[in-house]
Design a protein around this motif. Structure first.
Motif, PDB file in Angstrom:
ATOM      1  N   VAL A  36       0.837  -1.195   0.000  1.00  0.00           N
ATOM      2  CA  VAL A  36       0.000   0.000   0.000  1.00  0.00           C
ATOM      3  C   VAL A  36       0.873   1.247   0.000  1.00  0.00           C
ATOM      4  O   VAL A  36       1.992   1.243   0.529  1.00  0.00           O
ATOM      5  N   HIS A  37       0.337   2.313  -0.609  1.00  0.00           N
ATOM      6  CA  HIS A  37       1.040   3.588  -0.743  1.00  0.00           C
ATOM      7  C   HIS A  37       0.181   4.669  -0.093  1.00  0.00           C
ATOM      8  O   HIS A  37      -0.957   4.906  -0.524  1.00  0.00           O
ATOM      9  N   LEU A  38       0.690   5.318   0.952  1.00  0.00           N
ATOM     10  CA  LEU A  38      -0.044   6.364   1.665  1.00  0.00           C
ATOM     11  C   LEU A  38       0.593   7.712   1.332  1.00  0.00           C
ATOM     12  O   LEU A  38       1.773   7.940   1.569  1.00  0.00           O
ATOM     13  N   GLU A  80      10.744  -3.345   8.995  1.00  0.00           N
ATOM     14  CA  GLU A  80      11.315  -3.912   7.772  1.00  0.00           C
ATOM     15  C   GLU A  80      10.395  -3.734   6.571  1.00  0.00           C
ATOM     16  O   GLU A  80      10.843  -3.820   5.429  1.00  0.00           O
ATOM     17  N   ARG A  81       9.115  -3.484   6.813  1.00  0.00           N
ATOM     18  CA  ARG A  81       8.155  -3.390   5.705  1.00  0.00           C
ATOM     19  C   ARG A  81       7.870  -1.951   5.288  1.00  0.00           C
ATOM     20  O   ARG A  81       7.073  -1.715   4.401  1.00  0.00           O
ATOM     21  N   LEU A  82       8.514  -1.002   5.945  1.00  0.00           N
ATOM     22  CA  LEU A  82       8.262   0.412   5.662  1.00  0.00           C
ATOM     23  C   LEU A  82       9.354   1.010   4.777  1.00  0.00           C
ATOM     24  O   LEU A  82      10.520   0.630   4.849  1.00  0.00           O
ATOM     25  N   SER A  83       8.946   1.963   3.961  1.00  0.00           N
ATOM     26  CA  SER A  83       9.922   2.738   3.186  1.00  0.00           C
ATOM     27  C   SER A  83       9.310   4.102   2.877  1.00  0.00           C
ATOM     28  O   SER A  83       8.086   4.257   2.799  1.00  0.00           O
ATOM     29  N   LEU A  84      10.171   5.091   2.731  1.00  0.00           N
ATOM     30  CA  LEU A  84       9.741   6.469   2.469  1.00  0.00           C
ATOM     31  C   LEU A  84      10.122   6.846   1.042  1.00  0.00           C
ATOM     32  O   LEU A  84      11.280   6.705   0.642  1.00  0.00           O
ATOM     33  N   GLU A  85       9.136   7.311   0.265  1.00  0.00           N
ATOM     34  CA  GLU A  85       9.379   7.714  -1.109  1.00  0.00           C
ATOM     35  C   GLU A  85       9.958   9.137  -1.157  1.00  0.00           C
ATOM     36  O   GLU A  85       9.952   9.863  -0.157  1.00  0.00           O
ATOM     37  N   SER A  89       5.801  10.107   0.747  1.00  0.00           N
ATOM     38  CA  SER A  89       4.716   9.150   0.953  1.00  0.00           C
ATOM     39  C   SER A  89       5.275   7.897   1.624  1.00  0.00           C
ATOM     40  O   SER A  89       6.473   7.590   1.537  1.00  0.00           O
ATOM     41  N   LEU A  90       4.394   7.164   2.295  1.00  0.00           N
ATOM     42  CA  LEU A  90       4.786   5.989   3.067  1.00  0.00           C
ATOM     43  C   LEU A  90       4.349   4.725   2.346  1.00  0.00           C
ATOM     44  O   LEU A  90       3.173   4.579   1.981  1.00  0.00           O
ATOM     45  N   ASN A  91       5.285   3.810   2.146  1.00  0.00           N
ATOM     46  CA  ASN A  91       4.985   2.509   1.555  1.00  0.00           C
ATOM     47  C   ASN A  91       5.017   1.437   2.641  1.00  0.00           C
ATOM     48  O   ASN A  91       5.932   1.409   3.467  1.00  0.00           O
ATOM     49  N   PHE A 102      -5.073   4.518  11.875  1.00  0.00           N
ATOM     50  CA  PHE A 102      -4.953   5.910  11.486  1.00  0.00           C
ATOM     51  C   PHE A 102      -3.479   6.270  11.265  1.00  0.00           C
ATOM     52  O   PHE A 102      -2.630   6.028  12.125  1.00  0.00           O
ATOM     53  N   TYR A 103      -3.181   6.871  10.095  1.00  0.00           N
ATOM     54  CA  TYR A 103      -1.833   7.311   9.765  1.00  0.00           C
ATOM     55  C   TYR A 103      -1.874   8.812   9.454  1.00  0.00           C
ATOM     56  O   TYR A 103      -2.834   9.303   8.838  1.00  0.00           O
ATOM     57  N   SER A 104      -0.826   9.525   9.865  1.00  0.00           N
ATOM     58  CA  SER A 104      -0.769  10.960   9.602  1.00  0.00           C
ATOM     59  C   SER A 104       0.654  11.371   9.252  1.00  0.00           C
ATOM     60  O   SER A 104       1.613  10.988   9.931  1.00  0.00           O
TER      61      SER A 104
END
Length: 302
Positions: A36-38, A80-85, A89-91, A102-104
């Motif tokens: 998912v891409h936030l 380990e599953r997170l990355s910043l574009e 944006s948060l992947n 909830f994400y902010s």
């Protein structure tokens, strides 16, 4: 005290969303196992001042910082599953049912917040398999190997911070089980379908059936719709594992090894036998060719 304030703030955000009917990009529906891409409202040239926070009502831990100053926090379970574009944006890779909430995204310069927050509510659709002879479930898998004749229950669950009354009654969300061609399985008498809800699974719809031989590689789909729009779906395929086929395969492998051994013996033994015969013949030839004086005469007893 700050944890309580965070929870109160989250409650106000959700209440505001309910009252104003906020929808669109700030509500993301995803199936477990997908990526998912936030999105974030990038107000600065880079992401070194970006902070991503996460919160849910599952416990009293309050909000958790996933990204601080553009750097991932090492003490989070999903690190380990997170990355910043590059656009901040948060992947999240391989989403699980634990990721709903909830994400902010917020950006700060010298402690001062820059621009508006990007608030995202993540809703996760997840399927679990329950077998009749076991109380355990097989989760996070879109394919399971079992055998025909078993009674199985597929439980499709939507994990969300929002109340079921709001999503179903007010907003018109609906979950249903369909076959590969999209036909609602409620119309088929061989399936028992029921729905319910609890504290953490806003909508639960279960499908129970006894597997038939023709169900091998059959696909079932759990769909989440909002009016005429498909929000997300999960596919589940059952592939049979036949113990008889496994036994035949094992026996065939054993027979193959036996045949190989026999062939190796057949190839190796004849030359060996011939060689032994030649050696014995030569030794016998040497004995026959010795001169008479070398031959011991038997002693004659008087």
């Amino acid at each position: 005290m700050s944890d309580k304030c965070d929870m109160c703030l989250l409650g106000l955000i959700i209440l505001s969303s309910l009252l104003t009917g906020t929808s669109g990009e700030d509500h993301v529906f995803i199936s477990s196992g997908e990526n998912v891409h936030l999105s974030c409202n990038k107000a600065l040239p880079d992401c070194t001042s970006t902070t991503w926070i996460y919160s849910s009502f599952r416990d009293s831990a309050g909000t958790v910082e996933l990204i601080t100053g553009g750097i991932k926090k090492n003490d989070t379970e999903r690190h380990e599953r997170l990355s910043l574009e590059s656009d901040c944006s948060l992947n999240i890779k391989n989403v699980t049912e634990e990721d709903y909430g909830f994400y902010s995204c917020r950006q700060y310069v010298n402690g001062q917040k820059q621009g508006p927050d990007a608030d995202v509510f993540l809703h996760v659709l997840h399927v679990s398999l329950f077998l009749s002879s076991s109380s355990s479930s097989s989760s996070s898998s879109s394919q399971t190997e079992i055998s025909p004749g078993r009674s199985v229950t597929l439980s499709c669950q939507l994990y969300s911070l929002f109340s079921c009354d709001y999503l179903v009654s007010s907003e018109g969300f609906e979950m249903l089980w369909v076959n590969q061609t999209g036909v609602d399985l409620k119309t088929d008498s061989r399936y028992q379908i029921s729905s319910s809800s609890d504290q953490y699974h806003c909508i639960i719809i279960t499908l129970t059936t006894t597997l038939l031989k023709e169900d091998d590689n059959r696909e079932w789909r759990c769909r989440l719709t909002h009016g005429e729009q498909l929000k997300t779906s999960v596919r589940y395929t059952v592939k049979y594992s036949d113990p008889g086929e496994t036994e035949v395969s094992v026996n065939a492998g054993l027979l193959y090894r036996v045949i190989v051994t026999i062939v190796e013996i057949a190839v190796f033994v004849p030359p060996t036998v011939i060689l032994l015969q030649i050696i014995c013949a030569r030794r016998a030839g040497r004995k026959d060719s010795r001169p008479p004086e070398e031959i011991e005469m038997p002693t004659i007893l008087e």
